[in-house]
Design a protein around this motif. Structure first.
Motif, PDB file in Angstrom:
ATOM      1  N   GLN A   1      -7.613 -10.438   0.261  1.00  0.00           N
ATOM      2  CA  GLN A   1      -6.327  -9.750  -0.349  1.00  0.00           C
ATOM      3  C   GLN A   1      -6.321  -9.150  -1.926  1.00  0.00           C
ATOM      4  OE1 GLN A   1      -2.678 -10.706   1.331  1.00  0.00           O
ATOM      5  NE2 GLN A   1      -3.448 -11.924   2.948  1.00  0.00           N
ATOM      6  N   GLN A   2      -6.950 -10.226  -2.480  1.00  0.00           N
ATOM      7  CA  GLN A   2      -6.889 -10.029  -4.109  1.00  0.00           C
ATOM      8  C   GLN A   2      -7.901  -8.829  -4.482  1.00  0.00           C
ATOM      9  OE1 GLN A   2      -4.921  -9.481  -6.179  1.00  0.00           O
ATOM     10  NE2 GLN A   2      -4.624 -11.352  -7.191  1.00  0.00           N
ATOM     11  N   ARG A   3      -9.040  -8.816  -3.563  1.00  0.00           N
ATOM     12  CA  ARG A   3      -9.847  -7.705  -3.789  1.00  0.00           C
ATOM     13  C   ARG A   3      -9.545  -6.378  -3.540  1.00  0.00           C
ATOM     14  NH1 ARG A   3     -15.488 -10.127  -3.674  1.00  0.00           N
ATOM     15  NH2 ARG A   3     -15.205 -12.062  -3.461  1.00  0.00           N
ATOM     16  N   VAL A   4      -8.578  -6.276  -2.305  1.00  0.00           N
ATOM     17  CA  VAL A   4      -7.969  -4.921  -2.102  1.00  0.00           C
ATOM     18  C   VAL A   4      -7.048  -4.891  -3.135  1.00  0.00           C
ATOM     19  CG1 VAL A   4      -6.527  -3.918  -0.714  1.00  0.00           C
ATOM     20  CG2 VAL A   4      -7.956  -5.471   0.493  1.00  0.00           C
TER      21      VAL A   4
ATOM     22  N   ASP B   1     -16.771  -0.725  -2.248  1.00  0.00           N
ATOM     23  CA  ASP B   1     -17.988  -1.026  -2.465  1.00  0.00           C
ATOM     24  C   ASP B   1     -17.922  -2.315  -3.996  1.00  0.00           C
ATOM     25  OD1 ASP B   1     -19.953  -0.768  -0.798  1.00  0.00           O
ATOM     26  OD2 ASP B   1     -20.974   0.724  -2.136  1.00  0.00           O
ATOM     27  N   LEU B   2     -17.352  -1.505  -4.754  1.00  0.00           N
ATOM     28  CA  LEU B   2     -17.312  -2.368  -6.087  1.00  0.00           C
ATOM     29  C   LEU B   2     -16.706  -3.605  -6.070  1.00  0.00           C
ATOM     30  CD1 LEU B   2     -18.024  -1.716  -9.093  1.00  0.00           C
ATOM     31  CD2 LEU B   2     -15.804  -0.721  -9.149  1.00  0.00           C
ATOM     32  N   VAL B   3     -15.803  -3.714  -5.104  1.00  0.00           N
ATOM     33  CA  VAL B   3     -15.176  -5.242  -4.945  1.00  0.00           C
ATOM     34  C   VAL B   3     -15.823  -5.953  -3.757  1.00  0.00           C
ATOM     35  CG1 VAL B   3     -13.086  -4.418  -5.964  1.00  0.00           C
ATOM     36  CG2 VAL B   3     -13.266  -4.317  -3.522  1.00  0.00           C
ATOM     37  N   ASN B   4     -16.931  -5.488  -2.941  1.00  0.00           N
ATOM     38  CA  ASN B   4     -17.530  -6.184  -1.929  1.00  0.00           C
ATOM     39  C   ASN B   4     -16.634  -6.070  -0.969  1.00  0.00           C
ATOM     40  OD1 ASN B   4     -20.317  -7.146  -2.553  1.00  0.00           O
ATOM     41  ND2 ASN B   4     -19.614  -8.422  -3.918  1.00  0.00           N
ATOM     42  N   LEU B   5     -15.921  -5.250  -0.424  1.00  0.00           N
ATOM     43  CA  LEU B   5     -15.305  -4.980   0.835  1.00  0.00           C
ATOM     44  C   LEU B   5     -15.802  -3.919   1.486  1.00  0.00           C
ATOM     45  CD1 LEU B   5     -11.362  -5.844   0.062  1.00  0.00           C
ATOM     46  CD2 LEU B   5     -12.991  -7.393   1.123  1.00  0.00           C
ATOM     47  N   ARG B   6     -17.142  -3.490   1.450  1.00  0.00           N
ATOM     48  CA  ARG B   6     -17.532  -2.457   2.185  1.00  0.00           C
ATOM     49  C   ARG B   6     -17.310  -2.823   3.704  1.00  0.00           C
ATOM     50  NH1 ARG B   6     -23.411   0.199   2.094  1.00  0.00           N
ATOM     51  NH2 ARG B   6     -22.817  -0.103  -0.075  1.00  0.00           N
ATOM     52  N   GLY B   7     -16.672  -1.651   4.623  1.00  0.00           N
ATOM     53  CA  GLY B   7     -16.485  -1.672   5.889  1.00  0.00           C
ATOM     54  C   GLY B   7     -15.110  -2.406   6.237  1.00  0.00           C
ATOM     55  N   PHE B   8     -14.393  -2.341   5.265  1.00  0.00           N
ATOM     56  CA  PHE B   8     -13.072  -3.351   5.436  1.00  0.00           C
ATOM     57  C   PHE B   8     -11.798  -2.225   5.977  1.00  0.00           C
ATOM     58  CE2 PHE B   8     -12.911  -8.191   4.741  1.00  0.00           C
ATOM     59  CZ  PHE B   8     -14.304  -8.335   4.636  1.00  0.00           C
TER      60      PHE B   8
ATOM     61  N   PHE C   1       0.769  -3.642   0.509  1.00  0.00           N
ATOM     62  CA  PHE C   1       1.798  -3.145   1.584  1.00  0.00           C
ATOM     63  C   PHE C   1       1.363  -3.781   2.843  1.00  0.00           C
ATOM     64  CE2 PHE C   1       1.261   0.422  -1.492  1.00  0.00           C
ATOM     65  CZ  PHE C   1       2.470   0.160  -2.156  1.00  0.00           C
ATOM     66  N   PRO C   2       2.368  -4.491   3.551  1.00  0.00           N
ATOM     67  CA  PRO C   2       1.682  -5.446   4.595  1.00  0.00           C
ATOM     68  C   PRO C   2       1.691  -4.420   5.982  1.00  0.00           C
ATOM     69  CG  PRO C   2       4.019  -5.989   4.174  1.00  0.00           C
ATOM     70  CD  PRO C   2       3.509  -4.983   3.031  1.00  0.00           C
ATOM     71  N   HIS C   3       2.345  -3.317   5.858  1.00  0.00           N
ATOM     72  CA  HIS C   3       2.117  -2.423   7.091  1.00  0.00           C
ATOM     73  C   HIS C   3       0.903  -1.356   7.095  1.00  0.00           C
ATOM     74  CE1 HIS C   3       4.529  -0.329   4.114  1.00  0.00           C
ATOM     75  NE2 HIS C   3       4.193   0.783   4.641  1.00  0.00           N
ATOM     76  N   LEU C   4       0.320  -1.433   6.001  1.00  0.00           N
ATOM     77  CA  LEU C   4      -0.823  -0.440   5.694  1.00  0.00           C
ATOM     78  C   LEU C   4      -2.305  -1.309   5.840  1.00  0.00           C
ATOM     79  CD1 LEU C   4       0.606   1.830   2.821  1.00  0.00           C
ATOM     80  CD2 LEU C   4       0.665   2.288   5.158  1.00  0.00           C
ATOM     81  N   ASN C   5      -3.180  -0.465   6.392  1.00  0.00           N
ATOM     82  CA  ASN C   5      -4.546  -1.115   6.399  1.00  0.00           C
ATOM     83  C   ASN C   5      -5.142  -1.090   5.110  1.00  0.00           C
ATOM     84  OD1 ASN C   5      -5.724   1.335   6.391  1.00  0.00           O
ATOM     85  ND2 ASN C   5      -6.226   1.625   8.340  1.00  0.00           N
ATOM     86  N   VAL C   6      -6.302  -1.620   4.853  1.00  0.00           N
ATOM     87  CA  VAL C   6      -7.232  -1.659   3.723  1.00  0.00           C
ATOM     88  C   VAL C   6      -7.081  -0.377   2.894  1.00  0.00           C
ATOM     89  CG1 VAL C   6      -9.377  -2.436   2.508  1.00  0.00           C
ATOM     90  CG2 VAL C   6      -8.108  -3.889   4.303  1.00  0.00           C
ATOM     91  N   PHE C   7      -7.696   0.609   3.913  1.00  0.00           N
ATOM     92  CA  PHE C   7      -7.952   1.982   3.259  1.00  0.00           C
ATOM     93  C   PHE C   7      -6.601   2.461   2.622  1.00  0.00           C
ATOM     94  CE2 PHE C   7      -8.149   6.512   3.403  1.00  0.00           C
ATOM     95  CZ  PHE C   7      -9.260   6.843   3.096  1.00  0.00           C
ATOM     96  N   ASP C   8      -5.538   2.362   3.542  1.00  0.00           N
ATOM     97  CA  ASP C   8      -4.265   3.275   3.176  1.00  0.00           C
ATOM     98  C   ASP C   8      -3.701   2.409   1.802  1.00  0.00           C
ATOM     99  OD1 ASP C   8      -4.397   5.064   4.887  1.00  0.00           O
ATOM    100  OD2 ASP C   8      -3.564   4.019   6.571  1.00  0.00           O
ATOM    101  N   ASN C   9      -3.716   1.067   1.736  1.00  0.00           N
ATOM    102  CA  ASN C   9      -3.526   0.358   0.683  1.00  0.00           C
ATOM    103  C   ASN C   9      -4.118   0.945  -0.629  1.00  0.00           C
ATOM    104  OD1 ASN C   9      -1.527  -2.241   0.470  1.00  0.00           O
ATOM    105  ND2 ASN C   9      -2.303  -2.277   2.491  1.00  0.00           N
TER     106      ASN C   9
ATOM    107  N   LYS D   1      -6.212  -4.641   9.157  1.00  0.00           N
ATOM    108  CA  LYS D   1      -4.992  -5.162   8.621  1.00  0.00           C
ATOM    109  C   LYS D   1      -5.058  -6.053   7.362  1.00  0.00           C
ATOM    110  CE  LYS D   1      -1.765  -6.013  11.378  1.00  0.00           C
ATOM    111  NZ  LYS D   1      -1.136  -6.853  12.582  1.00  0.00           N
ATOM    112  N   VAL D   2      -4.171  -5.859   6.457  1.00  0.00           N
ATOM    113  CA  VAL D   2      -4.326  -6.646   4.967  1.00  0.00           C
ATOM    114  C   VAL D   2      -3.655  -7.987   5.375  1.00  0.00           C
ATOM    115  CG1 VAL D   2      -4.485  -4.776   3.547  1.00  0.00           C
ATOM    116  CG2 VAL D   2      -2.193  -5.777   4.140  1.00  0.00           C
ATOM    117  N   THR D   3      -2.830  -8.146   6.356  1.00  0.00           N
ATOM    118  CA  THR D   3      -2.187  -9.384   6.591  1.00  0.00           C
ATOM    119  C   THR D   3      -2.932 -10.175   7.415  1.00  0.00           C
ATOM    120  OG1 THR D   3      -1.381  -8.121   8.539  1.00  0.00           O
ATOM    121  CG2 THR D   3       0.314  -8.800   6.744  1.00  0.00           C
TER     122      THR D   3
END
Ligand code: ADP
Ligand code: MG
Length: 337
Positions: A137-140, A117-124, A85-93, A128-130
């Motif tokens: 993005q594929q990790r998200v 953590d599992l997909v190596n995106l700690r702190g992301f 979802f482009p309007h949502l940040n990583v957490f909300d996605n 914004k996903v965009t």
């Protein structure tokens, strides 16, 4: 446990999939491999509940899923185009599916942190996903699919949009994640290297049917048909005609455009029968069958040279031959029927 039984699908009077059956074992990664247009995405969409089959059943632990809508199947999906979802940040996605399932806020926070953590995106979390790279993005998307603890993960060419180095890196990580979490997975791709890297077992789809299945090693060692050998790029596939039945040894003399060969196989061929042979591209010392030709082209490769002969066949050689040089190569022939 997922069981697909005798699944069929026809579009516009053209049968796309016919009599597809397979079982997915606990923790197993099954790869559906086939050329573009062979119906891989359609098969995945049917398993996901996004497309009804014309006939056949999809079962989970022996329960027919035909009346279970997609969102109640507890299957996670990852597509090639991420579908974030482009309007949502990583957490909300990543939290999206958990909110839909009415998870408690605190539990959502813990679970999102865990999968990031599992997909190596700690702190992301707040990015914004965009603004992320394709790989990120594929990790998200993977984290989002993992978050609700699905009982099955499905991947539809998830690395198709990424460049080669990133593909290899993500594939290795994905392999690790699938093994660590033990979630069974169905992975769709048209790329045999990708399939052979990720799969515990591969199913090859051709003209609507499963034409070969087995572990990567089994399929590599015994492709069993000219189509599979060619699609997987296992070597040179040549045609021949059986001349003699050499009695008890179950083999025959095969006449080809490259010479007459003695082929030992388990099949009983009739004289005059047309068969296909696989000539693996690596020379095989100790074999009596030989192929001759002039060197037409030499390509440097990591561990030697890929040599194309004037008769169209190719081989991998350790030493660099000269263009125009006449060479003879001992070959092992495998009958593909
Ligand atoms: P793959 O994923 O292996 O490339 P697909 O499952 O996407 O194959 O599609 C295979 C073929 O099925 C396509 O070439 C298309 O013509 C046909 N097809 C897929 N979905 C539909 C549809 N909803 N309506 C009509 N034809 C479809
Ligand atoms: Mg597809």
């Amino acid at each position: 446990m997922l069981k697909v039984h005798d699944l069929c699908k026809t579009f516009d009077a053209l049968p796309l999939l016919q009599g597809i059956s397979f079982v997915l074992g606990a923790g197993e990664t099954l790869c559906l491999l086939g050329p573009s247009g062979s119906g891989k995405s359609t098969l995945l969409r049917m398993i996901a509940g996004l497309e009804p089959p014309d006939a056949g059943q999809i079962l989970w632990n022996e329960n027919d899923l035909s009346s279970t809508p997609a969102h109640l199947r507890d299957f996670g999906l990852v597509f090639q185009d991420y579908a974030l979802f482009p309007h949502l940040n990583v957490f909300d996605n990543v939290a999206f599916g958990l909110k839909m399932k009415n998870w408690k806020i605190a539990e959502i926070g813990t679970r999102v942190a865990e999968v990031l953590d599992l997909v190596n995106l700690r702190g992301f979390d707040h990015r914004k996903v965009t603004d992320l790279s394709g790989g990120e993005q594929q990790r998200v998307a993977l984290a989002r699919a993992l978050a609700p603890r699905p009982r099955l993960l499905m991947f539809d060419e998830p690395l198709g949009a990424l460049d080669r180095a990133l593909r290899e890196e993500l594939l290795a990580e994905l392999r690790g994640i699938l093994h660590r979490t033990g979630i069974p997975a169905v992975y769709v791709t048209h790329d045999q290297d990708e399939a052979f890297t990720i799969a515990d077992r591969v199913l090859l789809l051709h003209e609507g049917k499963i034409v070969r299945q087995g572990t990567p090693a089994e399929v590599w060692l015994k492709p069993d048909s000219a189509w599979v050998a060619e699609f997987l790029g296992l070597g040179n596939v040549i045609e021949g005609s059986c001349r003699l039945q050499s009695g008890k040894s179950r083999g025959c003399e095969v006449e080809t455009g490259f010479g007459i060969f003695d082929v030992k196989c388990g099949h009983l061929h009739r004289a005059g029968e047309k068969i296909h042979l696989l000539v693996r591209p690596r020379a095989a010392a100790g074999e009596s069958n030989k192929i001759q030709g002039r060197v037409a082209d030499v390509l440097f490769q990591q561990d030697g040279f890929k040599v194309r002969l004037d008769n169209g066949l190719y081989f991998y050689l350790k030493d660099e031959p000269k263009i125009g040089q006449k060479i003879e190569i001992k070959i092992k022939l495998e009958c593909l029927e």
